[in-house]
Write a protein that holds these residues in place. Structure first.
Motif, mmCIF file in Angstrom:
data_model
loop_
_atom_site.group_PDB
_atom_site.id
_atom_site.type_symbol
_atom_site.label_atom_id
_atom_site.label_comp_id
_atom_site.label_asym_id
_atom_site.label_seq_id
_atom_site.Cartn_x
_atom_site.Cartn_y
_atom_site.Cartn_z
ATOM 1 N N ASN A 120 4.600 -18.038 12.963
ATOM 2 C CA ASN A 120 4.567 -16.606 12.674
ATOM 3 C C ASN A 120 3.390 -16.374 11.749
ATOM 4 O O ASN A 120 3.078 -17.229 10.912
ATOM 5 C CB ASN A 120 5.845 -16.163 11.975
ATOM 6 N N VAL A 121 2.722 -15.263 11.894
ATOM 7 C CA VAL A 121 1.656 -14.880 10.972
ATOM 8 C C VAL A 121 2.027 -13.544 10.348
ATOM 9 O O VAL A 121 2.785 -12.766 10.927
ATOM 10 C CB VAL A 121 0.273 -14.788 11.660
ATOM 11 N N ARG A 122 1.491 -13.312 9.172
ATOM 12 C CA ARG A 122 1.720 -12.036 8.468
ATOM 13 C C ARG A 122 0.386 -11.327 8.328
ATOM 14 O O ARG A 122 -0.586 -11.924 7.884
ATOM 15 C CB ARG A 122 2.355 -12.289 7.101
ATOM 16 N N ILE A 123 0.385 -10.061 8.735
ATOM 17 C CA ILE A 123 -0.847 -9.271 8.688
ATOM 18 C C ILE A 123 -0.563 -7.947 7.985
ATOM 19 O O ILE A 123 0.390 -7.240 8.344
ATOM 20 C CB ILE A 123 -1.402 -9.010 10.102
ATOM 21 N N VAL A 124 -1.377 -7.658 7.000
ATOM 22 C CA VAL A 124 -1.346 -6.364 6.315
ATOM 23 C C VAL A 124 -2.695 -5.718 6.560
ATOM 24 O O VAL A 124 -3.731 -6.321 6.287
ATOM 25 C CB VAL A 124 -1.129 -6.536 4.787
ATOM 26 N N SER A 125 -2.692 -4.505 7.096
ATOM 27 C CA SER A 125 -3.964 -3.812 7.290
ATOM 28 C C SER A 125 -3.796 -2.336 6.965
ATOM 29 O O SER A 125 -2.731 -1.756 7.189
ATOM 30 C CB SER A 125 -4.487 -3.982 8.713
ATOM 31 N N GLN A 126 -4.845 -1.789 6.430
ATOM 32 C CA GLN A 126 -4.875 -0.369 6.107
ATOM 33 C C GLN A 126 -6.139 0.189 6.768
ATOM 34 O O GLN A 126 -7.234 0.105 6.221
ATOM 35 C CB GLN A 126 -4.915 -0.133 4.607
ATOM 36 N N LEU A 127 -5.954 0.704 7.964
ATOM 37 C CA LEU A 127 -7.111 1.224 8.707
ATOM 38 C C LEU A 127 -7.625 2.488 8.041
ATOM 39 O O LEU A 127 -6.856 3.326 7.582
ATOM 40 C CB LEU A 127 -6.733 1.501 10.149
ATOM 41 N N VAL A 128 -8.938 2.601 8.013
ATOM 42 C CA VAL A 128 -9.597 3.739 7.396
ATOM 43 C C VAL A 128 -10.582 4.304 8.418
ATOM 44 O O VAL A 128 -11.430 3.574 8.923
ATOM 45 C CB VAL A 128 -10.370 3.298 6.125
ATOM 46 N N TRP A 129 -10.427 5.579 8.734
ATOM 47 C CA TRP A 129 -11.396 6.220 9.627
ATOM 48 C C TRP A 129 -12.005 7.397 8.927
ATOM 49 O O TRP A 129 -11.429 8.107 8.195
ATOM 50 C CB TRP A 129 -10.731 6.699 10.926
#
Length: 93
Positions: A84-93
């Motif tokens: 399992n992998v853990r991904i945190v992302s906060q996309l900014v447009w």
């Protein structure tokens, strides 16, 4: 994730990553550079004693083209096919 303060957000991300490191799950964190600077030391401390990968990405550079960032996320997961992998992302447009 909804949060009421910057501190609440940072604490959640560190807890989420630390829970992953506790079971040697790799963690990718992709957030804006200012938030990345705040998270980096706490994430490194949370990773102490774990062999899991920690990858930090400044999302303001990586997600200028969202499809390129999705490829980055997929490549990260592909490097760890049996985990399992853990991904945190906060996309900014």
């Amino acid at each position: 994730l909804l949060y009421q303060s910057e501190r609440e957000c940072l604490d959640f991300v560190v807890r989420f990553a630390a829970d992953g490191f506790a079971v040697d799950e790799p963690v990718l964190v992709a957030v804006p550079g200012d938030r990345l600077a705040q998270l980096g030391p706490a994430l490194a401390a949370a990773r102490a004693g774990s062999g899991a990968e920690l990858r930090l990405i400044d999302i303001t550079d990586a997600a200028r083209n969202p499809s390129r960032f999705l490829a980055t996320e997929n490549a990260f997961a592909d490097r760890h096919p049996d985990q399992n992998v853990r991904i945190v992302s906060q996309l900014v447009w």
